[in-house]
Design an enzyme around this catalytic site. Structure first.
Site, PDB file in Angstrom:
ATOM      1  N   LYS A   3       1.145  -1.408  -0.119  1.00 61.85           N
ATOM      2  CA  LYS A   3       0.222   0.003  -0.030  1.00 61.85           C
ATOM      3  C   LYS A   3       0.963   0.849   0.275  1.00 61.85           C
ATOM      4  CE  LYS A   3      -4.338  -1.857   1.734  1.00 61.85           C
ATOM      5  NZ  LYS A   3      -4.989  -1.783   3.056  1.00 61.85           N
TER       6      LYS A   3
ATOM      7  N   ASP B  74     -10.333   2.709   1.841  1.00 63.10           N
ATOM      8  CA  ASP B  74     -10.028   2.563   3.529  1.00 63.10           C
ATOM      9  C   ASP B  74     -10.760   3.465   4.894  1.00 63.10           C
ATOM     10  OD1 ASP B  74      -9.121  -0.166   2.928  1.00 63.10           O
ATOM     11  OD2 ASP B  74      -6.679   0.239   3.222  1.00 63.10           O
TER      12      ASP B  74
ATOM     13  N   GLY C 163      -1.826  -1.821  17.261  1.00 60.42           N
ATOM     14  CA  GLY C 163      -1.017  -2.427  16.291  1.00 60.42           C
ATOM     15  C   GLY C 163      -0.885  -1.206  15.543  1.00 60.42           C
TER      16      GLY C 163
ATOM     17  N   LYS D  54       7.951   1.305  15.674  1.00 57.36           N
ATOM     18  CA  LYS D  54       6.889   1.065  14.365  1.00 57.36           C
ATOM     19  C   LYS D  54       5.655   2.144  14.997  1.00 57.36           C
ATOM     20  CE  LYS D  54       7.042  -3.617  12.250  1.00 57.36           C
ATOM     21  NZ  LYS D  54       6.250  -4.518  12.148  1.00 57.36           N
TER      22      LYS D  54
ATOM     23  N   ARG E 219       3.758  -4.032  19.598  1.00 55.88           N
ATOM     24  CA  ARG E 219       4.209  -4.498  20.677  1.00 55.88           C
ATOM     25  C   ARG E 219       6.001  -4.500  19.862  1.00 55.88           C
ATOM     26  NH1 ARG E 219       4.718 -10.783  17.135  1.00 55.88           N
ATOM     27  NH2 ARG E 219       4.961  -9.466  15.780  1.00 55.88           N
TER      28      ARG E 219
ATOM     29  N   GLY F 208       0.192  -2.112   8.205  1.00 60.01           N
ATOM     30  CA  GLY F 208      -0.745  -0.876   6.802  1.00 60.01           C
ATOM     31  C   GLY F 208      -1.895  -0.293   6.892  1.00 60.01           C
ATOM     32  N   VAL F 209      -2.662  -1.163   7.655  1.00 60.50           N
ATOM     33  CA  VAL F 209      -4.262  -0.234   7.636  1.00 60.50           C
ATOM     34  C   VAL F 209      -4.092   0.533   8.742  1.00 60.50           C
ATOM     35  CG1 VAL F 209      -5.486  -1.881   9.659  1.00 60.50           C
ATOM     36  CG2 VAL F 209      -6.453  -1.052   7.625  1.00 60.50           C
TER      37      VAL F 209
ATOM     38  N   VAL G 196     -10.721  -5.394  13.072  1.00 62.67           N
ATOM     39  CA  VAL G 196     -10.609  -5.364  12.233  1.00 62.67           C
ATOM     40  C   VAL G 196     -10.718  -6.276  10.629  1.00 62.67           C
ATOM     41  CG1 VAL G 196      -8.535  -4.642   9.931  1.00 62.67           C
ATOM     42  CG2 VAL G 196      -8.805  -2.948  11.909  1.00 62.67           C
TER      43      VAL G 196
HETATM   44  P1  ATR Z   1       2.348  -5.290   8.038  1.00 63.49           P
HETATM   45  O1  ATR Z   1       3.362  -4.215   9.516  1.00 63.49           O
HETATM   46  O2  ATR Z   1       4.163  -5.081   6.953  1.00 63.49           O
HETATM   47  O3  ATR Z   1       1.932  -3.606   8.071  1.00 63.49           O
HETATM   48  P2  ATR Z   1       0.224  -5.843   9.145  1.00 63.49           P
HETATM   49  O4  ATR Z   1      -0.374  -6.991   9.030  1.00 63.49           O
HETATM   50  O5  ATR Z   1      -0.693  -4.690   8.278  1.00 63.49           O
HETATM   51  O6  ATR Z   1       1.894  -5.959   8.432  1.00 63.49           O
HETATM   52  O7  ATR Z   1       0.289  -5.985  10.404  1.00 63.49           O
HETATM   53  C1  ATR Z   1       1.473  -6.155  11.475  1.00 63.49           C
HETATM   54  C2  ATR Z   1       0.172  -5.750  13.303  1.00 63.49           C
HETATM   55  O8  ATR Z   1       0.305  -6.749  13.637  1.00 63.49           O
HETATM   56  C3  ATR Z   1       1.989  -5.377  13.839  1.00 63.49           C
HETATM   57  O9  ATR Z   1       1.444  -4.173  14.330  1.00 63.49           O
HETATM   58  C4  ATR Z   1       2.710  -5.876  14.127  1.00 63.49           C
HETATM   59  O10 ATR Z   1       3.427  -5.875  15.275  1.00 63.49           O
HETATM   60  P3  ATR Z   1       4.453  -5.775  15.320  1.00 63.49           P
HETATM   61  O11 ATR Z   1       5.024  -4.209  14.810  1.00 63.49           O
HETATM   62  O12 ATR Z   1       5.567  -5.803  16.690  1.00 63.49           O
HETATM   63  O13 ATR Z   1       5.549  -6.753  14.269  1.00 63.49           O
HETATM   64  C5  ATR Z   1       1.288  -6.559  15.010  1.00 63.49           C
HETATM   65  N1  ATR Z   1       0.802  -8.352  15.587  1.00 63.49           N
HETATM   66  C6  ATR Z   1       1.352  -8.873  14.467  1.00 63.49           C
HETATM   67  N2  ATR Z   1       0.916 -10.479  15.543  1.00 63.49           N
HETATM   68  C7  ATR Z   1       1.796 -10.046  16.943  1.00 63.49           C
HETATM   69  C8  ATR Z   1       1.082 -10.487  17.746  1.00 63.49           C
HETATM   70  N3  ATR Z   1       0.784 -12.101  18.093  1.00 63.49           N
HETATM   71  N4  ATR Z   1       1.221 -10.039  19.264  1.00 63.49           N
HETATM   72  C9  ATR Z   1       1.536  -8.617  19.183  1.00 63.49           C
HETATM   73  N5  ATR Z   1       1.183  -7.724  17.929  1.00 63.49           N
HETATM   74  C10 ATR Z   1       1.140  -8.333  17.037  1.00 63.49           C
END
Ligand code: ATR
Length: 264
Positions: A65, A101, A125, A154, A150, A128-129, A209
């Site tokens: 995105k 979105d 979180g 970010k 986490r 991307g969204v 979401v």
């Molecule tokens: P992207 O980061 O590539 O945009 P996303 O699916 O849109 O992918 O985002 C994933 C989100 O879910 C992130 O905020 C991720 O946290 P991290 O930045 O620490 O990776 C979060 N996430 C995924 N699994 C998780 C878990 N088990 N506990 C807490 N946060 C989680």
């Protein structure tokens, strides 16, 4: 025949073809909507196909995105604000990136008649969204937007774009009216966010979401605590409807079949 495509990686799970092909038929538009898994090095060629009118419209999902933006000529206001594009087409010879979105989230929240104005919102979180959700919440006049992730850096990067954002330490749960799970935790039925919401006042709004599974452990927890709950299905449908309207100039009817298509 008009041709539309959703790109992402992975893309196997995407239900966008089901919903768009249904609306194409319903609106007597001769066209087809397909999905394609891509790597970053395929983006340039794909956009060239849009320029040459070989593809009439693109939807873009995780993880492209933001990455797609350098290949585009123009951005809508919301795509600019979020630095996130999910809908693309050729307009007056220019390749334009839109973001539906933001509108999708806004319409979903209005659909369930939740009033965001003056409310304290906690986002979990930073994927991307999230820029789209923050932009929509600002439009709806949220009083405060707090965010925990986490991986803290970010979250801090998002604060560079949205200066009013309040970053909360992972594991802390501040007082809120609405909490949004914008992580990918919950996609697998056993996933569980390690956050304790039990000390929060009753009757808050838990929004996820994720729409598949229909009820994540996060929403189950919310329900147990007496909260209102909603999954991301309506947001998904509305973002698709807004994209359909950009491409075809027709706002599609969201009927029961559309809802059922997503219950697979
Ligand atoms: P992207 O980061 O590539 O945009 P996303 O699916 O849109 O992918 O985002 C994933 C989100 O879910 C992130 O905020 C991720 O946290 P991290 O930045 O620490 O990776 C979060 N996430 C995924 N699994 C998780 C878990 N088990 N506990 C807490 N946060 C989680």
């Amino acid at each position: 025949m008009k041709k539309f495509l959703v790109i992402g990686n992975p893309i196997g799970h995407s239900l966008s073809p089901e919903i768009h092909n249904y609306w194409l038929k319903k609106n007597d538009i001769v066209g087809i909507y397909e999905k394609k898994e891509l790597k970053s090095d395929g983006l340039r060629d794909l956009i060239l196909k849009v320029r040459k009118d070989e593809i009439d419209g693109l939807n873009v999902t995780v993880p492209f995105k933001k990455e797609i933006i350098p290949f585009l000529d123009e951005l809508s206001l919301e795509a600019e604000q979020t630095q996130s594009v999910n809908t693309i087409c050729l307009e007056n010879g220019k390749i334009k990136g839109h973001n539906t979105d933001v509108g999708g989230f806004e319409l979903a929240i209005k659909d369930v008649k939740y009033e965001v104005a003056e409310k304290k919102i906690l986002i979990i979180g930073a994927g991307g969204v999230v820029p789209s959700i923050i932009t929509a919440l600002n439009k709806m006049k949220a009083a405060r937007i707090m965010l925990c992730n986490r991986t803290k850096n970010k979250a801090e990067k998002l604060k560079n774009i949205f200066s009013d954002l309040e970053i909360v330490e992972w594991g802390e749960v501040p007082d809120f009216n609405m909490v949004i799970n914008a992580t990918s935790s919950g996609l697998k039925i056993d996933d569980n966010l390690n956050l304790d919401f039990s000390k929060i006042e009753k009757g808050n709004f838990f929004y996820d979401v994720i729409y598949n599974p229909k009820e994540t452990n996060f929403l189950k927890k919310g329900k147990k605590l007496g909260g209102k709950t909603e999954n991301g299905k309506k947001m998904f449908i509305y973002q698709a409807a807004l994209a359909f309207n950009i491409w075809h100039g027709v706002y599609p009817k969201i009927d029961n079949n559309v809802n059922e298509l997503l219950d697979k």
